[in-house]
Design an enzyme around this catalytic site. Structure first.
Site, PDB file in Angstrom:
ATOM      1  N   LEU A   1      44.500  24.030 -50.479  1.00  0.00           N
ATOM      2  CA  LEU A   1      45.717  23.467 -49.888  1.00  0.00           C
ATOM      3  C   LEU A   1      45.356  22.542 -48.732  1.00  0.00           C
ATOM      4  O   LEU A   1      44.653  22.949 -47.799  1.00  0.00           O
ATOM      5  CB  LEU A   1      46.618  24.599 -49.370  1.00  0.00           C
TER       6      LEU A   1
ATOM      7  N   CYS B   1      48.469  18.929 -39.478  1.00  0.00           N
ATOM      8  CA  CYS B   1      48.677  20.382 -39.542  1.00  0.00           C
ATOM      9  C   CYS B   1      49.092  21.018 -38.225  1.00  0.00           C
ATOM     10  O   CYS B   1      49.309  22.236 -38.174  1.00  0.00           O
ATOM     11  CB  CYS B   1      47.407  21.053 -40.052  1.00  0.00           C
ATOM     12  N   GLY B   2      49.178  20.226 -37.159  1.00  0.00           N
ATOM     13  CA  GLY B   2      49.599  20.788 -35.878  1.00  0.00           C
ATOM     14  C   GLY B   2      48.668  21.869 -35.394  1.00  0.00           C
ATOM     15  O   GLY B   2      47.441  21.713 -35.424  1.00  0.00           O
TER      16      GLY B   2
ATOM     17  N   GLY C   1      48.217  24.710 -36.784  1.00  0.00           N
ATOM     18  CA  GLY C   1      47.605  25.441 -37.887  1.00  0.00           C
ATOM     19  C   GLY C   1      48.348  26.638 -38.430  1.00  0.00           C
ATOM     20  O   GLY C   1      47.829  27.346 -39.311  1.00  0.00           O
TER      21      GLY C   1
ATOM     22  N   SER D   1      45.412  15.232 -32.803  1.00  0.00           N
ATOM     23  CA  SER D   1      45.634  15.767 -31.462  1.00  0.00           C
ATOM     24  C   SER D   1      44.510  16.722 -31.073  1.00  0.00           C
ATOM     25  O   SER D   1      44.306  17.750 -31.713  1.00  0.00           O
ATOM     26  CB  SER D   1      46.979  16.501 -31.403  1.00  0.00           C
TER      27      SER D   1
ATOM     28  N   GLN E   1      45.995  20.191 -30.141  1.00  0.00           N
ATOM     29  CA  GLN E   1      46.361  20.998 -31.305  1.00  0.00           C
ATOM     30  C   GLN E   1      45.110  21.526 -32.007  1.00  0.00           C
ATOM     31  O   GLN E   1      45.060  22.695 -32.402  1.00  0.00           O
ATOM     32  CB  GLN E   1      47.202  20.169 -32.276  1.00  0.00           C
TER      33      GLN E   1
ATOM     34  N   CYS F   1      68.237  14.447 -29.868  1.00  0.00           N
ATOM     35  CA  CYS F   1      67.854  14.659 -31.271  1.00  0.00           C
ATOM     36  C   CYS F   1      68.780  15.670 -31.939  1.00  0.00           C
ATOM     37  O   CYS F   1      69.188  15.490 -33.090  1.00  0.00           O
ATOM     38  CB  CYS F   1      66.408  15.142 -31.355  1.00  0.00           C
TER      39      CYS F   1
END
Length: 391
Positions: free
Chosen positions: A171, A176-177, A179, A199, A202, A361
């Site tokens: 996958l 993924c930020g 994780g 990042s 991150q 937002c």
């Protein structure tokens, strides 16, 4: 529309068009009522906004004025933004005056800086108002009163179920930020996960999580551009991307989708989860300047169009717009609790900017200026999947 108001203030003249709701504007010890009925809120104008700035981009001009404290909202900020933002989205923008904002670079080095300007504000900052999963994307609320932590777990579970994972599959998570999704996939399905992010903050937190859980054999996250992953020749059984395509820029949408196709094995599944615009215009100058430099929201129709230019076949599309409204209101509420700490570290203007971002937002999703879509695609045909979404 009284001509005297134009002489007194172009801002008052401009706001008189917003008469589908009732609110007040207080300027120079005078109060003006816009619309009919009981006022919902009051805009307190402490420093008038020049006509030129309003005509360039009223949203940008008023957003900056709010950040500086030149205008304030007396009443509920969310209610005020639900009234104001639909009008801003219809206004014309002087794009020549804001060309740098609307024609941001899509080079790898520049996009890395754009990502870092937001996501590298610090893990400690995001931990103040995100939930413990550190999920910075739309949650999934099965019940109205689900808390944020539960809803974020449900979002990841929902995505993993749609991907129809089996033990031993590979996958890829593009963007993924911290994780969390890959970690859940490895623990619950026994898949081998690979993630990429730009990042540093991150990436560092993701490494700590993976090591703490002893998942080094199942989860790998690299500090790398998605384009370089594609160039490496790696292929995967499944691909997921949550809230990442918004950062690649419109010229790179075909590149992004083409690279995803190249990295996905025939018959594989690709779930794309992203904030979508109503059309192909980039309209929020304020967001591009202060929150997401280079950010561009794809429309649903252009992503579907590009998908079929590649080898993808769309098998499911779902809107989670109201789920993102609820997610953002949770974040906004958490941010309010952390505001004294953030203000002490970063200043009042930063706090007012993030108030406007999070609440704005939420209002944008609520009134339908923007949407959130999950698109599930196969690479080529796949006749081995269950017949319904509810597998």
């Amino acid at each position: 529309m009284p001509f005297t108001h134009l002489l007194e203030s172009f801002l008052i003249h401009y706001l008189e068009r917003f008469s589908d709701a009732c609110f007040c504007v207080r300027l120079r010890d005078k109060t003006y009522t816009i619309g009919a009925g009981e006022p919902l809120f009051t805009i307190h104008v402490k420093q008038d906004i020049p006509k030129k700035e309003l005509l360039t981009s009223a949203e940008l001009a008023m957003g900056e004025a709010y950040m500086r404290g030149d205008i304030d909202i007396e009443g509920d900020l969310f209610t005020a933004l639900c009234v104001l933002l639909p009008h801003f989205s219809k206004d014309s923008i002087d794009r020549s005056a804001l060309s740098k904002l609307f024609h941001a670079s899509t080079k790898k080095s520049d996009q890395k800086e754009q990502v870092a300007s937001h996501y590298d504000l610090g893990n400690d900052f995001f931990k103040l108002w995100l939930d413990k999963t550190m999920s910075y994307s739309c949650a999934y609320f099965k019940k109205e009163d689900d808390d944020l932590f539960t809803a974020q777990h449900q979002k990841v579970d929902y995505i993993l179920e749609k991907l129809y994972l089996k033990k031993g599959m590979t996958l890829l998570d593009i963007g993924c930020g911290w994780g969390f999704l890959l970690i859940e996939a490895a623990q619950k399905y026994g898949v081998k996960g690979y993630g990429c992010t730009l990042s540093k903050e991150q990436w560092a937190e993701a490494q700590r999580r993976i090591e703490t859980l002893g998942l080094q054999d199942l989860v790998t996250i690299d500090l790398i551009d998605y384009r370089d992953v594609a160039r490496s020749g790696k292929t995967f059984d499944r691909i997921v991307s949550v809230g990442m395509i918004e950062h690649v820029g419109r010229p790179n949408f075909p590149v992004y989708m083409g690279d995803a196709s190249d990295m996905l094995k025939d018959g594989g599944l690709f779930l794309l989860h992203y904030i979508s615009g109503q059309d192909e215009r980039a309209t929020s100058a304020w967001t591009r300047k202060y929150i997401f430099p280079g950010g561009t929201l794809p429309s649903l129709r252009e992503i579907i169009h590009i998908a079929y230019d590649e080898k993808f076949r769309v098998i499911d599309v779902e809107s989670l717009r109201r789920h993102y409204y609820k997610t953002l209101m949770h974040w906004y509420g958490n941010f309010q609790k952390a505001k004294p700490q953030v203000e002490a570290a970063r200043g009042t203007e930063f706090v007012r900017m993030w108030d406007l971002y999070l609440c704005g937002c939420a209002a944008s999703f609520y009134v339908g200026n923007i949407d959130l879509h999950q698109i599930l695609m196969t690479k080529g045909n796949n006749n081995d999947l269950p017949l319904t979404r509810w597998y």
